[in-house]
Scaffold this motif. Structure first.
Motif, PDB file in Angstrom:
ATOM      1  N   GLN A 229     -26.809  11.459  41.815  1.00 10.16           N
ATOM      2  CA  GLN A 229     -27.106  10.023  41.811  1.00 10.16           C
ATOM      3  C   GLN A 229     -28.086   9.666  42.926  1.00 10.16           C
ATOM      4  OE1 GLN A 229     -23.034   8.444  42.383  1.00 10.16           O
ATOM      5  NE2 GLN A 229     -23.032   8.010  40.181  1.00 10.16           N
ATOM      6  N   PHE A 230     -28.955   8.703  42.638  1.00 15.67           N
ATOM      7  CA  PHE A 230     -29.917   8.219  43.640  1.00 15.67           C
ATOM      8  C   PHE A 230     -29.990   6.693  43.590  1.00 15.67           C
ATOM      9  CE2 PHE A 230     -31.101  12.524  42.798  1.00 15.67           C
ATOM     10  CZ  PHE A 230     -31.479  13.022  44.036  1.00 15.67           C
ATOM     11  N   GLY A 231     -30.207   6.111  44.744  1.00 13.92           N
ATOM     12  CA  GLY A 231     -30.447   4.672  44.822  1.00 13.92           C
ATOM     13  C   GLY A 231     -29.183   3.825  44.815  1.00 13.92           C
ATOM     14  N   ILE A 232     -28.023   4.472  44.808  1.00 14.54           N
ATOM     15  CA  ILE A 232     -26.750   3.733  44.686  1.00 14.54           C
ATOM     16  C   ILE A 232     -26.572   2.806  45.895  1.00 14.54           C
ATOM     17  CG2 ILE A 232     -24.258   3.991  44.426  1.00 14.54           C
ATOM     18  CD1 ILE A 232     -25.987   5.320  42.162  1.00 14.54           C
ATOM     19  N   ARG A 233     -26.219   1.560  45.611  1.00 14.39           N
ATOM     20  CA  ARG A 233     -25.947   0.639  46.725  1.00 14.39           C
ATOM     21  C   ARG A 233     -24.763  -0.272  46.437  1.00 14.39           C
ATOM     22  NH1 ARG A 233     -30.559  -0.875  44.034  1.00 14.39           N
ATOM     23  NH2 ARG A 233     -30.676  -3.041  43.381  1.00 14.39           N
ATOM     24  N   SER A 234     -23.959   0.049  45.428  1.00 12.74           N
ATOM     25  CA  SER A 234     -22.804  -0.788  45.100  1.00 12.74           C
ATOM     26  C   SER A 234     -21.727   0.065  44.438  1.00 12.74           C
ATOM     27  CB  SER A 234     -23.242  -1.912  44.150  1.00 12.74           C
ATOM     28  OG  SER A 234     -22.136  -2.675  43.737  1.00 12.74           O
TER      29      SER A 234
END
Lengths: 287, 287, 287, 287, 287, 287
Positions: free
Chosen positions: C166-171
């Motif tokens: 996974q990339f960019g996860i912020r939540s």
């Protein structure tokens, strides 16, 4: 093997050679005087027709039983008014030559001129029934003759006096009304007298041009020049159905839907339903 | 005795004969290929300029101290592309003849042609600095030569090779880029090399045409053809300020704001602020 | 003889049997937790792709040269989650069986499960590269297992540990992150480490699922659950291009565009451009 | 027996007597100079907080573990500026008297005056950290002293020189900046120097007022006076977290969200997330 | 020599000293109880009046022949209710002192109080004809006396019993109706009895205040407090025309248009057309 | 000590044990065939009910005098149709078991099935009065039986023939009408015959289900499938009031408001006012 998706109005998928009526759309708004956007009408009408039934409880008939083919959207040269009208005329001629009824979805009202010129060539005795909020009888608009504000005046140059019948008109400048007197029959505000007009034209070819802004803006906000005080949806539905069932319609158009100005989508829905009712009525003529 | 209300951009109320720069707007979107609406830019910019201060903390200067007159919106013949360009040319000529700088607010990008033709007549050695997402170098668009997608190509027919300098370009068809190679200087994606370009043009007249869609659509959603991946507001502000302060600008325009496609108003605010910064920079030249 | 209009994404009209990649759209938003509307993504993307060039100045290549066929929009049973996933699986299987790459346009993120199950059957060693704002690793959402908030958890039930990146996860909620530790590789906030991940997967089959809400809401407001603080358009463009050019992608999807929540159209434009760049990169692989 | 529904921000349901911080909203926009609508901020923030997780991957902490009570929306007398400020002051005093931190959601920026007056009474040595696009240092606005454009000037009348620290300012008239010089510390455009400021205030009480229009309008279009060229979401998130973790905050507010001007909802989402991060940071102080 | 652009409603450019009626707008919404935004009405009405003809087919007369001057928009002190009312009163007095009819465009309904106080000073025997959805007879609203919900109550404090005639009312609290009984003549829901009322006031001075929310929200969605079940456009047009042609109107206003709440523009169009009809009727009195 | 804010519809704050009617909302739109969004209806109705008076001049009665408790919004499992219907059934049962009238706010029309099943268990002889644009009598929709397009068909499986009375229907496919003939009483287009129907059901239990899209889209644009040609607000108000005052209503619902499709808010206002009138009529029965 998968097929490419096609994108027709509602159930209008009768094969072309078996069709009695042929839809096409003319994404043109190059002379719109106030708020442009009618170029998007054809796409929006096809897309949102998914939300409408094919069956009409008003006419107890089904569009799926009608012989209609949707030939899609014209590719028009943006910025070239004459070129756009010529492309509209060509498509109209193909359909007429194949013995079918051309049914155009505008675009702004000037598109009528492209279709009507062709219809006029085929039917030199053709009359026009015109529903609209605006008289569209100016000789020019800011010096421009090929303008949506002048389209019926241009048509009159072909037909001459006594062959244009307007209904629902509630806007125009004084000169339009005074010029029109004696040349054009103009019923203000509503459809009174429509049945007599249709009957008086019995057997004669009729081009029916329907500017949807004849509707009240509450029903049809998505248009370039909303004019308060228009007719109700049911009044228009009944009047348009009457023309299509009882007049000898040889060509028609529905125009001036501008989807960007109505995010609720009710204007597109109104256009879709009027077109469905007209197509069903044309199939089930009582002439 | 009450006065009629006037409606100028921000503080641009220097009397005409004392003005160094003269604003006007050209409400034309007749060749817009995708979503029309730039005709409303001038009105929206004037109206929402109320929400902006006249003082620039970036340049530590005040628009109220600049000698700018706003001559308002042109009345353009809708549907008549050549007529509209001619009206733009006439207004530009009046301003140039009076020894002032013409600053045009579009409208779509084709309006540049009307102004540039006039500037070119006055300054045959004029160069063009062009900020845009789109190369606008097509020879024609769907057969139409007077199209906003062709405007720099039309300008090139006047200037010939080597006098057009593009920045920020991130869209075009392959033929535009191949045709442009060697004829036009095209910097892709950003403003790198702008200072050198401006310095290389020292003393030479420059026409500066700014298509606001060079901005990223997040900053400037209200435009006809949003093209993701653009520059930030600050990058544009710095670049436009640099051109106006350091180049010998003899005419300029800001175009392609389409207010109906941005109901938040941030696109109009961005246009207002860029115009303010440009006007202040033009007044405070460091040439 | 007139033809019915077809409605493909941009230039994706290579005949099916010559195509290397096949587009389809899955108009499903039946488990959307906050704001539904992704069902309209496929239609909006096809329609607004008209405003985009086929040529990419980023990759100096043209989508018109790529072998892509658009097989249109699935007819999904509304209100029947399992039935919708089954229809997606069937379309995916047809494309895989014909030796082509399935490229799905969502709908909400749960559509990935329908496509991935089929890809997993064909490639049991497949890995997943996942760009998203949200971890989507819940075991259930309000008791529902087939939810867009659980889709990667469902995929993990097939792949087991160590094969989801996974990339960019912020939540996410705390339990998602703690469960994921050691099972799933989760890069927070950005794409750091993507190149190494792609290189470590050299030769292995990869399913690439791109939830567009990884973008910052300023760039991509039209989505069901906007999550501030995302990546820029250029960061996503570069990352998605890298995956498509350098990984052995055997299936992919782009999801979570909800057009009704962005009336400016910039979200649709961003989706169109990312899809164009991915298709061009897939055709011009450097594996 | 059924209960009436309550309507708190996210997880802010700690019983009042156990709470360390207390939220309330002040639906006031009576002096908004350009586009009103901030009165709807509190309702929109509570409603859309459903779309946000309680867990922060930035701080690796959960709002559900924080001791926060949401005391809801004040009933303010519309059209009575002084009455509204008095009601805000009363609510602030109740919270302070109960030994808790008042956290106000505006409303326009003038609401800060009501809260700050009360905080100032309790902490006469209080300093102000102020994030904003606008300096808000006018002595009056069109003759009105109690205006959102004057709010920091009114606060300065209490604090005197040297106790107001502004960051991110990019708009004001010339007189604001010249008056402020030497009286107020104004960092233009960004947050540079914030850490030093916070450290210099170590141990001293701080009121933190955050006008969300410090954000770039692309991130936060829903505000009364969008000012292009602002900070990114992550820059604000980091700066606001820093203040709340490291300064001795004795009261704070977040203001100037105007939901009607952003139909995409991204502005509300940004406000919700900033408030979550601030509340978590306040609970996890590192002072 | 170029002129600055002026910005008058439609054709209202009769020189001031020859004018019989004088327009002005009062951009005030400081006591609006629900959704503010009426401050933008004057600007929107002037701008969109471009889309309307000057000729009325209803009255067979042309606004271009009427002696009307548009004196533009007042600069009102935002946040200062009494100051705003005083500015309205001053403009009204100037117009009355010059022997002309003041015609005010609101703003919210409280603006009526500023104009009416002045008219009442000049005509102490003046009566009020009031069209509205709301009775506006509260003594106070949340403790505030100068509120748009109380404006007719404030007017009644000047006129005393028997001189206020309401039509179309369909909303109020119980106390308003019980207080009004015997003091004010209130016709619920429609205009029945209007002709008799006008005739009973023959020769007496009348102030005519028209809250446009008397219209059904389908026709007029752009207002602060939409109240379903209102009158049609044609019913209002006829009623307003009747008052202006047959009563001795010495002052009038049209209020409560809030453009931000109607992006289709139909509410602005309705306001423009009603104002045109009223101005034509006032010029062509049959008293 | 501060309280948490509660969030009830208008004045519906009678304590539960003294209430005669109990409101709840069912935020479900999982089978919506065209445009989803009705899940947001309950929240929007509660929020915007602030703009409505509690007093009805139509019935000369006040909602504040009615014994109504608002038990808030159900938490429904998104993506699980049966689970959602079960939760609705449980809430309905609690209310019925406590001897009170359940009044549900949808959601889409399928929610009726959850409530009606429970009402049917309690009152096996219950009849249904159904206002709607759509017949909702399909056996399945794209293979799905639990669909909002089939809800009355599912109800008929419980009641059998002769106990469903439809009014206002103007859309359906042919098979719905032919199937319904003899089984269901269907009044097309309007409410003619409603009084006789109510009288014929004297003393018998009635479930009243009101799909608000029976209204014309001009009045009620905010709905999933707008169907032009509907009834006016006053026609619906009178009809709904008649049912609630004169029938023995043992359960009722109001459904199909989709707030995202109407940014003007007039659809929410219409829903609020109809609910107010129904609640007042239920309290003031004349049976």
């Amino acid at each position: 093997m998968l097929n490419m998706q096609t994108d027709a109005f509602l159930a209008c998928e009768t094969p072309y050679d078996q069709a009695a009526a042929v839809l096409f759309s003319a994404p043109f708004d190059g002379t719109t005087s106030f708020r442009p956007g009618t170029r998007f009408a054809g796409g929006a009408i096809r897309r949102d027709s998914d939300g409408l039934e094919t069956f009409s409880p008003y006419q107890n008939a089904d569009l799926a039983d009608c012989r209609v083919f949707d030939s899609g959207e014209l590719d028009l040269p943006i910025g070239d008014v004459k070129g756009a009208l010529a492309a509209i005329a060509r498509r109209t001629k193909t359909i007429l030559d194949d013995g079918k009824l051309p049914f155009m979805i505008g675009g702004e009202h000037l598109v009528t001129l492209g279709a009507f010129q062709t219809v006029y060539s085929a039917y030199p005795d053709v009359n026009i029934i015109h529903f609209d909020a605006h008289a569209d009888l100016r000789d020019d608009y800011l010096g421009v003759k090929l303008s949506h504000a002048c389209v019926l005046r241009r048509c009159h140059e072909l037909t001459g006096d006594g062959r244009i019948f307007q209904f629902g008109i509630r806007s125009g400048d004084r000169s339009e009304f005074s010029w029109g007197a004696g040349r054009v029959s103009t019923r203000l505000f509503d459809f009174e007298g429509l049945e007599q007009t249709v009957q008086s034209l019995a057997g004669k070819p009729v081009y029916f041009t329907l500017d949807l802004d004849v509707l009240d803006p509450s029903v049809f906000p998505g248009t370039g020049t909303p004019e308060p005080g228009g007719v109700s949806f049911d009044a228009l539905r009944r009047a348009a159905t009457y023309v299509c069932r009882h007049a000898r319609v040889v060509g028609c158009d529905v125009n001036e839907l501008s989807p960007p100005y109505d995010q609720s989508g009710i204007s597109v829905a109104a256009a879709c339903k009027i077109i469905r009712e007209m197509l069903i009525a044309l199939e089930n003529k009582e002439v």
